[in-house]
Design an enzyme around this catalytic site. Sequence first.
Site: not given
Ligand code: DGY
Length: 320
Positions: A238, A240, A264, A269, A287-288, A290
């Site tokens: 989750t 990168r 994620d 992306e 990529h969800i 947050s």
């Molecule tokens: C972050 O805050 O880095 C999350 O990946 C969403 O951008």
Amino acid sequence: MAGKPALWITRRLSDATLARAARDYEVTINHEDRTWSGDEIVARSADFDAIMPCHSEIFDADVAARLSEHVKIIANHSVGVDHCDLPALKARGITVTNTPDVLSDATAELALLLMLGAARRAVEGDRLVREGRWDSWSPAFMVGKQVSGARLGIVGMGRVGQAMARNARGLGMELHYHNRTRLPEDREHGAIWHESLDSLLAVSDFLSLHCPATPETAGLMNAERLTRLPAGAVLVNTARGALVDEAALLEAIRSGHLAAAGLDCFAHEPGGNPAFAAHENIFMLPHIGSATRRTRDAMGARALDNLDAFFAGKRPRDQM
Ligand code: DGY
């Protein structure tokens, strides 16, 4: 500066964030919510004192060098800053901030979902029922990997890693972590510290990545390191996409060395990796980490707090 500072909010942020920003700044909002290329960012930058971007806007060395001198601060609406070339922005005298802490719980929650979903074959099971293909049952049917009692390795015991440790403890997992330095005991949540990543990998039935993407961590989970995981391990990411060598991950899934993965984040992306789609044991989300209402409001508030401090002549709390 006469009047309110001019602020460009590059994406459609939460209503509460936009309302507060509009109250305190001369604000330009991207109502279409599209992403901006580097050239577009540079071309628009002369109109603004401040930019509040997300990780979708790239401020690499080239963009940093060409940004208008009007821009004084980039107040990111993200904890990750790998989309910003920090030394290049610093060289231009541009302040950069991020939004730590406020998204740790939401992201760790999603890591838990990915871990459980990957272990218990959520993609496969959902499809079977949804597509009307579930026509039998047997004790040998869709047998997965049990999470409780298994060993979880956490790479990067920062705020999100610690939140993940708290979650996993509730599941009765045995916790291990690798961090450059050992944490004080009260922040370890019962996890065992491993000085080396290799030592952590060897005991991780589940491995969850929670470190930032930097030149040092790019491709961290390569073919060799994936091999060091116990057979049948599950990888969760989750953090990168850059942390994982996706070709090596695909090979580890194909060979069966990894039982499953929960992702994620992807190297590319938006879009992800189409080659992963053929494998139902890769549970994927876009990529969800947050993406909850509460966390989006909190990220916006934190980014605006940083801006307010900056324009009040103080050092922003989250200045990089
Ligand atoms: C972050 O805050 O880095 C999350 O990946 C969403 O951008």
